[in-house]
Design an enzyme around this catalytic site. Structure first.
Site, PDB file in Angstrom:
ATOM      1  N   TYR A 248     -10.766  -5.605  11.785  1.00  0.00           N
ATOM      2  CA  TYR A 248      -9.556  -4.774  11.832  1.00  0.00           C
ATOM      3  C   TYR A 248      -9.182  -4.474  13.293  1.00  0.00           C
ATOM      4  CZ  TYR A 248      -6.742  -0.533  11.843  1.00  0.00           C
ATOM      5  OH  TYR A 248      -5.771   0.395  12.110  1.00  0.00           O
TER       6      TYR A 248
ATOM      7  N   ASP B  41       7.863  -9.165   2.962  1.00  0.00           N
ATOM      8  CA  ASP B  41       6.601  -9.266   3.690  1.00  0.00           C
ATOM      9  C   ASP B  41       6.895  -9.567   5.160  1.00  0.00           C
ATOM     10  OD1 ASP B  41       4.078 -10.421   4.716  1.00  0.00           O
ATOM     11  OD2 ASP B  41       3.465 -10.314   2.611  1.00  0.00           O
TER      12      ASP B  41
ATOM     13  N   ASP C  89     -19.444   2.430  11.325  1.00  0.00           N
ATOM     14  CA  ASP C  89     -19.034   3.716  11.908  1.00  0.00           C
ATOM     15  C   ASP C  89     -19.698   3.914  13.264  1.00  0.00           C
ATOM     16  OD1 ASP C  89     -17.333   4.529   9.950  1.00  0.00           O
ATOM     17  OD2 ASP C  89     -18.727   5.904   8.966  1.00  0.00           O
TER      18      ASP C  89
ATOM     19  N   ASN D 107       0.838  -1.206   0.000  1.00  0.00           N
ATOM     20  CA  ASN D 107       0.000   0.000   0.000  1.00  0.00           C
ATOM     21  C   ASN D 107       0.872   1.256   0.000  1.00  0.00           C
ATOM     22  OD1 ASN D 107      -2.573   1.255   0.047  1.00  0.00           O
ATOM     23  ND2 ASN D 107      -2.349   1.685   2.241  1.00  0.00           N
TER      24      ASN D 107
ATOM     25  N   THR E  22      -9.927   2.360  17.381  1.00  0.00           N
ATOM     26  CA  THR E  22     -11.126   1.545  17.119  1.00  0.00           C
ATOM     27  C   THR E  22     -11.204   0.335  18.056  1.00  0.00           C
ATOM     28  OG1 THR E  22     -10.004   0.364  15.328  1.00  0.00           O
ATOM     29  CG2 THR E  22     -11.339   2.252  14.704  1.00  0.00           C
TER      30      THR E  22
ATOM     31  N   LEU F 237     -12.059  10.232   5.348  1.00  0.00           N
ATOM     32  CA  LEU F 237     -12.627  11.556   5.132  1.00  0.00           C
ATOM     33  C   LEU F 237     -11.623  12.548   4.539  1.00  0.00           C
ATOM     34  CD1 LEU F 237     -14.934  13.584   5.546  1.00  0.00           C
ATOM     35  CD2 LEU F 237     -14.012  14.013   7.841  1.00  0.00           C
TER      36      LEU F 237
HETATM   37  P1  NAD Z   1      -0.188   2.592   5.213  1.00  0.00           P
HETATM   38  O1  NAD Z   1      -0.987   1.554   4.495  1.00  0.00           O
HETATM   39  O2  NAD Z   1       0.076   3.877   4.532  1.00  0.00           O
HETATM   40  O3  NAD Z   1       1.192   1.963   5.696  1.00  0.00           O
HETATM   41  C1  NAD Z   1       1.335   0.600   5.977  1.00  0.00           C
HETATM   42  C2  NAD Z   1       2.631   0.127   5.322  1.00  0.00           C
HETATM   43  O4  NAD Z   1       2.791  -1.270   5.587  1.00  0.00           O
HETATM   44  C3  NAD Z   1       2.618   0.299   3.804  1.00  0.00           C
HETATM   45  O5  NAD Z   1       3.844   0.843   3.378  1.00  0.00           O
HETATM   46  C4  NAD Z   1       2.419  -1.107   3.288  1.00  0.00           C
HETATM   47  O6  NAD Z   1       2.999  -1.308   2.003  1.00  0.00           O
HETATM   48  C5  NAD Z   1       3.112  -1.917   4.367  1.00  0.00           C
HETATM   49  N1  NAD Z   1       2.627  -3.288   4.447  1.00  0.00           N
HETATM   50  C6  NAD Z   1       1.347  -3.731   4.430  1.00  0.00           C
HETATM   51  N2  NAD Z   1       1.317  -5.064   4.533  1.00  0.00           N
HETATM   52  C7  NAD Z   1       2.600  -5.471   4.618  1.00  0.00           C
HETATM   53  C8  NAD Z   1       3.217  -6.739   4.741  1.00  0.00           C
HETATM   54  N3  NAD Z   1       2.497  -7.872   4.783  1.00  0.00           N
HETATM   55  N4  NAD Z   1       4.563  -6.814   4.792  1.00  0.00           N
HETATM   56  C9  NAD Z   1       5.314  -5.669   4.741  1.00  0.00           C
HETATM   57  N5  NAD Z   1       4.790  -4.462   4.616  1.00  0.00           N
HETATM   58  C10 NAD Z   1       3.444  -4.349   4.571  1.00  0.00           C
HETATM   59  O7  NAD Z   1      -0.926   2.839   6.611  1.00  0.00           O
HETATM   60  P2  NAD Z   1      -0.678   3.941   7.705  1.00  0.00           P
HETATM   61  O8  NAD Z   1      -1.834   4.853   7.718  1.00  0.00           O
HETATM   62  O9  NAD Z   1       0.690   4.486   7.585  1.00  0.00           O
HETATM   63  O10 NAD Z   1      -0.796   3.035   9.009  1.00  0.00           O
HETATM   64  C11 NAD Z   1       0.331   2.442   9.626  1.00  0.00           C
HETATM   65  C12 NAD Z   1      -0.136   1.564  10.767  1.00  0.00           C
HETATM   66  O11 NAD Z   1      -0.910   2.350  11.667  1.00  0.00           O
HETATM   67  C13 NAD Z   1      -1.024   0.413  10.322  1.00  0.00           C
HETATM   68  O12 NAD Z   1      -0.685  -0.721  11.086  1.00  0.00           O
HETATM   69  C14 NAD Z   1      -2.424   0.896  10.681  1.00  0.00           C
HETATM   70  O13 NAD Z   1      -3.292  -0.173  10.990  1.00  0.00           O
HETATM   71  C15 NAD Z   1      -2.161   1.736  11.909  1.00  0.00           C
HETATM   72  N6  NAD Z   1      -3.172   2.777  12.110  1.00  0.00           N
HETATM   73  C16 NAD Z   1      -3.428   3.683  11.116  1.00  0.00           C
HETATM   74  C17 NAD Z   1      -4.405   4.656  11.306  1.00  0.00           C
HETATM   75  C18 NAD Z   1      -4.747   5.645  10.226  1.00  0.00           C
HETATM   76  O14 NAD Z   1      -5.802   6.271  10.327  1.00  0.00           O
HETATM   77  N7  NAD Z   1      -3.919   5.839   9.206  1.00  0.00           N
HETATM   78  C19 NAD Z   1      -5.090   4.733  12.523  1.00  0.00           C
HETATM   79  C20 NAD Z   1      -4.796   3.791  13.521  1.00  0.00           C
HETATM   80  C21 NAD Z   1      -3.815   2.824  13.304  1.00  0.00           C
HETATM   81  N1  UFG Z   2     -16.718  10.017   6.513  1.00  0.00           N
HETATM   82  C1  UFG Z   2     -17.613  10.620   5.651  1.00  0.00           C
HETATM   83  N2  UFG Z   2     -17.385  10.522   4.313  1.00  0.00           N
HETATM   84  C2  UFG Z   2     -16.290   9.871   3.791  1.00  0.00           C
HETATM   85  C3  UFG Z   2     -15.379   9.262   4.693  1.00  0.00           C
HETATM   86  C4  UFG Z   2     -15.634   9.345   6.047  1.00  0.00           C
HETATM   87  O1  UFG Z   2     -18.616  11.203   6.075  1.00  0.00           O
HETATM   88  O2  UFG Z   2     -16.146   9.818   2.563  1.00  0.00           O
HETATM   89  C5  UFG Z   2     -16.935  10.153   7.960  1.00  0.00           C
HETATM   90  C6  UFG Z   2     -17.094   8.829   8.692  1.00  0.00           C
HETATM   91  O3  UFG Z   2     -18.444   8.425   8.692  1.00  0.00           O
HETATM   92  C7  UFG Z   2     -16.554   9.177  10.087  1.00  0.00           C
HETATM   93  C8  UFG Z   2     -15.488  10.241   9.809  1.00  0.00           C
HETATM   94  O4  UFG Z   2     -15.781  10.763   8.518  1.00  0.00           O
HETATM   95  O5  UFG Z   2     -17.572   9.781  10.851  1.00  0.00           O
HETATM   96  C9  UFG Z   2     -14.076   9.673   9.810  1.00  0.00           C
HETATM   97  O6  UFG Z   2     -14.006   8.571   8.916  1.00  0.00           O
HETATM   98  P1  UFG Z   2     -12.601   8.006   8.406  1.00  0.00           P
HETATM   99  O7  UFG Z   2     -12.910   6.913   7.435  1.00  0.00           O
HETATM  100  O8  UFG Z   2     -11.741   9.114   7.954  1.00  0.00           O
HETATM  101  O9  UFG Z   2     -11.941   7.446   9.747  1.00  0.00           O
HETATM  102  P2  UFG Z   2     -12.410   6.293  10.727  1.00  0.00           P
HETATM  103  O10 UFG Z   2     -12.514   6.923  12.080  1.00  0.00           O
HETATM  104  O11 UFG Z   2     -13.612   5.582  10.217  1.00  0.00           O
HETATM  105  O12 UFG Z   2     -11.200   5.251  10.689  1.00  0.00           O
HETATM  106  C10 UFG Z   2      -9.851   5.679  10.592  1.00  0.00           C
HETATM  107  C11 UFG Z   2      -9.021   4.596   9.887  1.00  0.00           C
HETATM  108  C12 UFG Z   2      -8.828   3.397  10.757  1.00  0.00           C
HETATM  109  C13 UFG Z   2      -8.298   3.807  12.093  1.00  0.00           C
HETATM  110  C14 UFG Z   2      -9.202   4.832  12.715  1.00  0.00           C
HETATM  111  C15 UFG Z   2      -8.615   5.318  14.011  1.00  0.00           C
HETATM  112  O13 UFG Z   2      -9.663   4.207   8.682  1.00  0.00           O
HETATM  113  O14 UFG Z   2      -7.878   2.525  10.157  1.00  0.00           O
HETATM  114  O15 UFG Z   2      -9.351   5.955  11.854  1.00  0.00           O
HETATM  115  O16 UFG Z   2      -9.592   6.050  14.684  1.00  0.00           O
HETATM  116  F1  UFG Z   2      -8.191   2.742  12.920  1.00  0.00           F
END
Ligand code: NAD
Ligand code: UFG
Length: 369
Positions: free
Chosen positions: A178, A87, A325, A62, A156, A228
């Protein structure tokens, strides 16, 4: 693999150090799984700017190698970065990461899958990548005597809470695979922590958004954004016609969902400070910390904040709620402040301005180059 193998073009020699300086000791060697991703790339840059050597293990599931090239460019000779393409579930790839150029002092484990809806459709993949991948990593750490780990968990895990503020001891009740996989890893790590000299922190991130202020690295979702903030920036850029707001009948003041959005640079800094804290601990440590601002914003407040910060109107229509949500997630971040001295310092304006700068400079993300 040398990063240069991925080089396709030269870079402008930007000289920016936008990270607030903290006290972490220079010269450590850290393994960053998933370091090419959104949060990983910003964190990697901050650590390199502090002089650390990084090994990044990523399979680019990703993300793009170009993110790492830009991290190197922004680090401007500070620290170093070595890539192991592979991986996290592959024990041989993991072994390569640990055997490259010297012992690893600590690990940040970002690699994983994060799309809630996809986790409902394909739970086995989430258990495999998120849980099994973490198990393979922990086993390699044990083999190599490296027992300092920061794990990417999520807000979450709290499910659909009704009582605020949300503290770390608030009961967890994940409502989708998740979050279940993230909680399972937290539990696996605390079991490990009870058995030996581990120093482990699970950081429960709330909603990271925005980008590095240079506009060179940022969030690059594949296809239609789930989240969002990138959806808003793509509407602003004309890539999407309008935002769909998922429900305005939640029990919140304006009826739209509330989340605790924080600048990805603040989140990146929290990782450096967590490593610093763990490395200073003489004895076994298992820590769980909320990482958020403590100030939730509704979807409409984010839309209007973006409009104010950029002067661009975001057309939207309200559609039914998105399954899975919850009405509100908002951190109590006081434990992170007490433990690490960390608080989020950047505003919604900063998040919008920096996220928009990244979107404008990279309309097609990293794939534009
Ligand atoms: P991202 O997808 O941008 O980064 C994840 C990275 O891990 C990517 O570079 C992807 O290529 C790599 N990856 C995925 N599967 C892999 C595998 N099997 N082996 C090696 N590499 C792999 O996501 P992010 O937003 O940077 O999130 C990073 C971490 O934080 C994730 O574990 C995610 O669950 C957690 N997290 C993210 C959010 C958010 O809102 N972005 C919120 C809470 C937790
Ligand atoms: N939303 C919209 N329209 C969109 C996208 C989202 O109205 O097109 C709303 C959702 O209903 C929610 C808020 O915007 O109320 C935030 O939604 P996001 O999808 O941006 O974020 P989430 O809180 O659902 O989840 C994200 C990541 C998860 C992470 C989490 C941590 O997707 O991986 O934040 O709180 F775990």
């Amino acid at each position: 693999m040398a990063l240069a193998d991925h080089v396709k073009s030269g870079f402008a020699n930007l000289q920016q150090n936008c990270f607030h300086q903290h006290t972490i000791h220079v010269g450590h060697r850290f393994l960053i799984t998933g370091g090419a991703g959104f949060i990983g790339s910003h964190t990697a840059l901050g650590l390199m700017e502090q002089g650390h050597s990084l090994v990044i293990l990523d399979n680019f599931d990703n993300s793009s190698p170009d993110a790492l090239l830009r991290v190197e460019e922004l680090a401007n000779g500070s620290g170093s970065l070595e890539l192991v393409e592979g991986d996290v579930r592959d024990a041989d790839a993991m072994e390569r990461a640990f055997q490259s150029n010297g012992p690893i002092d600590g690990v940040i484990h970002f690699a994983g899958l994060k799309a809630v809806g996809e986790s409902v459709r394909d739970p086995l993949r989430y258990w495999d990548v998120n849980v099994n991948g973490s198990r393979v990593l922990a086993a390699a750490m044990e083999r190599h005597g490296c027992k300092t780990l920061v794990f990417s968990s999520t807000s979450t895990v709290y499910g659909e809470p009704e009582i605020f503020p949300l503290r770390e001891q608030t009961p967890t009740a994940p409502i989708h695979p998740y979050a279940q996989t993230k909680l399972a890893v937290e539990q696996m790590l605390s079991a490990l922590g009870r058995n030996g000299a581990w120093r482990i922190a699970s950081l429960r991130y709330f909603n990271p958004v925005g980008a590095h202020p240079s506009g060179r690295i940022g969030e690059d979702p594949l296809g239609i954004p789930n989240n969002l903030f990138p959806f808003i920036t793509q509407v602003a850029a004309g890539r999407r016609d309008q935002l769909q707001i998922f429900g305005n009948d939640y029990p919140t003041p304006d009826g739209t969902g509330i989340r605790d959005y924080l600048h990805v640079m603040d989140l990146a800094e929290a990782h450096g400070m967590t490593l610093d804290h763990l490395l200073k601990q003489a004895g076994p440590t298992t820590l769980t910390l909320n990482i958020g601002t403590g100030h939730g914003l509704s979807v409409l407040e984010v839309v209007h904040g973006f409009e104010r910060a950029t002067g661009i109107t975001i057309p939207y229509k309200v559609v039914p709620r998105r399954p899975g949500d919850v009405p509100k997630l908002e951190a109590c971040p006081l434990k992170a402040k007490d433990t690490l001295g960390w608080t989020a310092t950047r505003t919604l304006d900063d998040m919008c301005r920096d996220g928009w700068a990244w979107q404008q400079a990279n309309p097609m993300g990293y794939r534009g180059e």
